[in-house]
Every structure is written in structure tokens, then in C-alpha cells.
Scaffold this active site. Structure first.
Site, PDB file in Angstrom:
ATOM      1  CG  ASN A  71     -28.507  41.234  -3.941  1.00 10.99           C
ATOM      2  OD1 ASN A  71     -28.246  40.047  -3.735  1.00 10.99           O
ATOM      3  ND2 ASN A  71     -28.887  42.059  -2.977  1.00 10.99           N
ATOM      4  CD1 TRP A  72     -29.264  37.338  -9.460  1.00 10.83           C
ATOM      5  CD2 TRP A  72     -28.830  35.144  -9.495  1.00 10.83           C
ATOM      6  NE1 TRP A  72     -28.919  36.997 -10.740  1.00 10.83           N
ATOM      7  CE2 TRP A  72     -28.641  35.659 -10.804  1.00 10.83           C
ATOM      8  CE3 TRP A  72     -28.596  33.774  -9.278  1.00 10.83           C
ATOM      9  CZ2 TRP A  72     -28.250  34.849 -11.875  1.00 10.83           C
ATOM     10  CZ3 TRP A  72     -28.203  32.975 -10.353  1.00 10.83           C
ATOM     11  CH2 TRP A  72     -28.036  33.517 -11.632  1.00 10.83           C
ATOM     12  CE  LYS A  73     -32.438  41.838  -2.603  1.00 12.10           C
ATOM     13  NZ  LYS A  73     -33.388  42.761  -2.007  1.00 12.10           N
ATOM     14  CG  HIS A  94     -28.450  44.218   0.778  1.00  9.64           C
ATOM     15  ND1 HIS A  94     -29.672  44.061   1.372  1.00  9.64           N
ATOM     16  CD2 HIS A  94     -28.678  44.567  -0.508  1.00  9.64           C
ATOM     17  CE1 HIS A  94     -30.616  44.317   0.475  1.00  9.64           C
ATOM     18  NE2 HIS A  94     -30.043  44.616  -0.667  1.00  9.64           N
ATOM     19  CD  GLU A 138     -32.668  42.172   1.495  1.00 12.15           C
ATOM     20  OE1 GLU A 138     -31.917  41.279   1.050  1.00 12.15           O
ATOM     21  OE2 GLU A 138     -33.467  42.810   0.769  1.00 12.15           O
ATOM     22  CD  GLU A 161     -29.270  48.416  -2.580  1.00 14.22           C
ATOM     23  OE1 GLU A 161     -29.668  48.008  -3.663  1.00 14.22           O
ATOM     24  OE2 GLU A 161     -29.070  47.663  -1.612  1.00 14.22           O
ATOM     25  N   GLY A 202     -37.361  46.262  -2.705  1.00 16.31           N
ATOM     26  CA  GLY A 202     -38.356  45.197  -2.808  1.00 16.31           C
ATOM     27  C   GLY A 202     -39.785  45.681  -2.592  1.00 16.31           C
ATOM     28  CB  SER A 235     -38.329  49.455  -6.543  1.00 18.83           C
ATOM     29  OG  SER A 235     -38.777  48.709  -5.416  1.00 18.83           O
ATOM     30  N   GLY A 240     -32.256  44.054  -7.454  1.00 16.17           N
ATOM     31  CA  GLY A 240     -32.699  42.847  -6.755  1.00 16.17           C
ATOM     32  C   GLY A 240     -33.683  42.070  -7.613  1.00 16.17           C
ATOM     33  N   GLY A 241     -34.978  42.247  -7.351  1.00 15.50           N
ATOM     34  CA  GLY A 241     -36.041  41.489  -8.021  1.00 15.50           C
ATOM     35  C   GLY A 241     -35.888  41.395  -9.528  1.00 15.50           C
TER      36      GLY A 241
HETATM   37  P1  PGA Z   1     -34.936  45.440  -5.349  1.00 15.23           P
HETATM   38  O1  PGA Z   1     -33.675  45.146  -4.412  1.00 15.23           O
HETATM   39  O2  PGA Z   1     -34.391  45.818  -6.697  1.00 15.23           O
HETATM   40  O3  PGA Z   1     -35.702  44.157  -5.378  1.00 15.23           O
HETATM   41  O4  PGA Z   1     -35.692  46.560  -4.712  1.00 15.23           O
HETATM   42  C1  PGA Z   1     -32.512  45.918  -4.516  1.00 15.23           C
HETATM   43  C2  PGA Z   1     -31.477  45.400  -3.555  1.00 15.23           C
HETATM   44  O5  PGA Z   1     -31.870  44.917  -2.487  1.00 15.23           O
HETATM   45  O6  PGA Z   1     -30.270  45.448  -3.830  1.00 15.23           O
END
Ligand code: PGA
Length: 253
Positions: free
Chosen positions: A9-11, A98, A100, A170, A176, A216, A237-238
Site C-alpha cells: 500500500n503505497w498510500k 483502511h 486512515e 491491521e 506506521g 509495521s 505500507g512503509g
Molecule cells: P505500515 O502500514 O506497514 O507502514 O505500518 C501498513 C498499512 O497501513 O497498510
């Protein structure tokens, strides 16, 4: 059908040029990788066509997904993207709910149910996210929270429809933050999710459901997380923004 999946997930990251470099780099590394999973990349929507063109050139080593979709079919919703548009670009997956989106855009379980419905109508597999906040875990409410998110958004679908879903657990406190759930915490929640799916749809559907862990997850901890019997991969994510790390995660089964 249950299978191992690693989805990136590149966000809201990367310029067009960076996106092109990253997708090319991932594909190049996947060509020689021996990953035992389906690899999915979810770039920002403006780069979906780019990513999908690259994936086609590499014989679909990579599946492409969107990060969000409108709950409406089409019409006067400026700035929104319809599931039918994603389908017309051959998108295979779309992240829904998600944390967010829930937090910054106030997405409710009711709205997420509609988004999932639109995606299923268009033969796109939703990656449905659920997970508790830190205070909810500390108050021992995490199972209840996740159960409510899944029940309210998903349990009105038929078993047939449900079989097209991927679930991503999640924990919000792990996203993050560099604070991963322990392998035991992930397994415990994944087993719980599979159990409530079994209670609603039966053992076969539950056994066939892919449940990903996100929060993470990185090249250093993926192996331990994925070794759990109910963890079928990750939503990353990251670490999905670095080709080396992302492909190492895909190689962690
Ligand atoms: P993260 O994000 O790996 O940066 O913790 C995961 C996600 O939001 O899907």
C-alpha cells in the site's frame, strides 16, 4: 480461494517518475524471486494505468490494486473513482476501510459495506481492513471492535460473495509506528477472525479466506508473522516503498 498474498500500500507517496522506477524495480526483482505468494501493488490511483502496463509486460508477475473506491456507481461525485472505472482498467484488488480512511475521511462500516458491494459487482477483490486502536486493546475490547467492523460491513453478503474477499487485520497502533504486533497477537486475532467467519459461513468458507496482517511488517519480521497458521501474508505500507524490502517480504513464506 485462500492463498498467500503480499500487498503493498503505497498510500499518498511517490511522484510519477518515482512510481515508474519503483514498479520497474519491483518487477525486475520479482523475476528472479522464488516467492510463494501472489504479489499485489496498490499505488495512488493516478498511477494505476502505469503500474498495470508494467505488470502486463512482465506476464502479470504482479497484480495491481487501488487504495480506495467510491460507494456510488457513477455520476456527479467530483474527485471520486467508481468501481466500474477500476474494472475497465482491469484492476484485480482494492483496499477498503483502511484505518486512515476511517480516521481522516470518517468512513463508516455502513459506507464500507457499499464500497465492498460496488467492488463485488465489478469483480474486483476487496482487501477489507479492520483493527483496533491502542486504547481499545488496552481496555481488552480488541476482539469486540474487530468483530463489529467485520459484522457490520460484511456479514450481510452471501457465502459466495464473501469468498471473494481478502481480510487485512491491521491494529491501528502498529501502522506506521514501527511497533509490530507480536506473532502471537497476530495469530490470536487471525484465528478469532477465522472463527467468526466459520460461525457465520461455515468451516469451508472460513478455511478458504485469506487473512493478511498489516502494521509495521517488514523484511525483518515477516517470516515470523507469516509462519503462523492463520496469517496468510501481509498488507505492507512503509516497507512497500523500497523494492528490496518489499520483495524480501514476498519471499518470507
Ligand atoms: P505500515 O502500514 O506497514 O507502514 O505500518 C501498513 C498499512 O497501513 O497498510
Amino acid at each position: 480461494m485462500r492463498k498467500n498474498i503480499v500487498a503493498g500500500n503505497w498510500k499518498m507517496n511517490t511522484t510519477f517518475q518515482e512510481a515508474e522506477e519503483l514498479i520497474a524495480d519491483i518487477l525486475e526483482k520479482l523475476e528472479t524471486a522464488e516467492n510463494q505468494c501472489e504479489v499485489v501493488v496498490c499505488p495512488p490511483s493516478v498511477y494505476l494505468e502505469l503500474a498495470s502496463d508494467y505488470a502486463n509486460d512482465y506476464d502479470n508477475l504482479l497484480s495491481i490494486g487501488a487504495q480506495n473506491v467510491s460507494e456510488h456507481e457513477k455520476g456527479a461525485y467530483t474527485g471520486e473513482i467508481a468501481a466500474s472505472m477500476l474494472a475497465s482498467m482491469n484492476m484485480q484488488y482494492c483496499i477498503v476501510g483502511h484505518s486512515e480512511r476511517r480516521k481522516y475521511f470518517n468512513e463508516s462500516n455502513e459506507q464500507l459495506a457499499l464500497k465492498v458491494e460496488r467492488l463485488l459487482e465489478n469483480a474486483i477483490r476487496p482487501i477489507f481492513c479492520c483493527g483496533e486502536q491502542l486504547d481499545e486493546r488496552e481496555a481488552d475490547q480488541h476482539f469486540k471492535v474487530v468483530e463489529t467492523q467485520i459484522k457490520e460491513a460484511l456479514f450481510h453478503f452471501s457465502a459466495d460473495e464473501f469468498s471473494n474477499l481478502v481480510i487485512a487485520y491491521e491494529p491501528v497502533w502498529a501502522i506506521g509506528t514501527g511497533k509490530t504486533a507480536t506473532a502471537a497477537q497476530a495469530q490470536e486475532m487471525h484465528a478469532f477472525i477465522r472463527r467468526i467467519i466459520a460461525e457465520k459461513y461455515g468451516d469451508k468458507t472460513a478455511g478458504d479466506t485469506t487473512i493478511l496482517y498489516g502494521g509495521s511488517c517488514n523484511a525483518g519480521n515477516a517470516k515470523e508473522l507469516f509462519a503462523n497458521p492463520d496469517v496468510d501474508g501481509g498488507l505492507i505500507g512503509g516497507a512497500s516503498l523500497k523494492a528490496n524490502d518489499f520483495v524480501a517480504i514476498a519471499n518470507s513464506f
